[in-house]
Design an enzyme around this catalytic site. Sequence first.
Site, PDB file in Angstrom:
ATOM      1  N   CYS A  71      27.636  40.128  38.411  1.00 42.81           N
ATOM      2  CA  CYS A  71      26.978  40.459  39.681  1.00 42.81           C
ATOM      3  C   CYS A  71      26.283  41.797  39.433  1.00 42.81           C
ATOM      4  CB  CYS A  71      27.979  40.479  40.837  1.00 42.81           C
ATOM      5  SG  CYS A  71      29.518  41.376  40.500  1.00 42.81           S
TER       6      CYS A  71
ATOM      7  N   ALA B 174      27.910  45.191  39.818  1.00 42.85           N
ATOM      8  CA  ALA B 174      28.884  46.050  39.133  1.00 42.85           C
ATOM      9  C   ALA B 174      29.905  45.253  38.335  1.00 42.85           C
ATOM     10  CB  ALA B 174      29.604  46.926  40.152  1.00 42.85           C
TER      11      ALA B 174
END
Length: 298
Positions: free
Chosen positions: A206, A208
């Site tokens: 995604c 992070a």
Amino acid sequence: MNCLQSLPRSSALPLQGVKLQRRRPSPFFAAVNMVFTFCLSSQGMASRNGRPRNLTIKAVPGSPPSAEASGADVDEEKEKSEIYSHNMTQAMGAVLTYRHELGMNYNFITPELIVGSCLQTPEDVDKLRKIGVKTIFCLQQDSDLEYFGVDISAIREYARACGDIEHLRASVRDFDAFDLRIRLPAVISKLYKAINRNGGVTYIHCTAGLGRAPAAAMAYMYWVQGYKLSEAHDLLLSKRSCFPKLEAIKSASADILTGLKKKPVILTWKDPNCTTVEISGLDIGWGQVMTAAFRSNM
């Protein structure tokens, strides 16, 4: 939660062609596959003392920032990282830190499955090819990419030109356990088909790599690879400090078993003088607003 393990095995299992190591096919396969056929046409974990856990992700050794940047650019990225980390902490219920300026970071969860942060430049594709990645599975929305100035088109074009790695997207709203719950069956369907098609190592990310990506990896391990949810969770956290929303996965599992049926809800308000009605207690997603149509009975 693993009441799903008691499901009968009598149904034919269309997914049993996948080659898995040291795992028996999950008894959840049959129910999941029924939903998969149609999909493509929060509880967070606090520390034992009740306080949010402090999780800081650092770039893996040997993974420097993806591109040369001026001091001003780095400072801007640091500021954006701080804002993003603050918003993530507020939304996820745990102290989470992401430093985009440090470059892509990741961890092997199993020998064939990696969870990490977003690719930042086409050069990151080559970094993943060198460690055997055949599928890059991106869960970011366009707004996530725009925030950090990631050129996803250039990354996808480069991956396509390489010819030995596939880049796929299945967007899920950031910080939003409800959106994750609703989209997860279709996401795992697309992920399963890509893994079955490409083989090799799969990189799920995604922004992070702390929420959506680990949740998708855990759901895949639970629904497809035959892990108990607790086993998948423990293995994931032993490899990467992250904060997947367990309740979203549990709720999505229940949705699958109940057929993902949607029912209209009618709310009646009898005060003729009201002009605006706000409803609390309905989980419609982080920062989302539910609109309603009003009909007068006067």
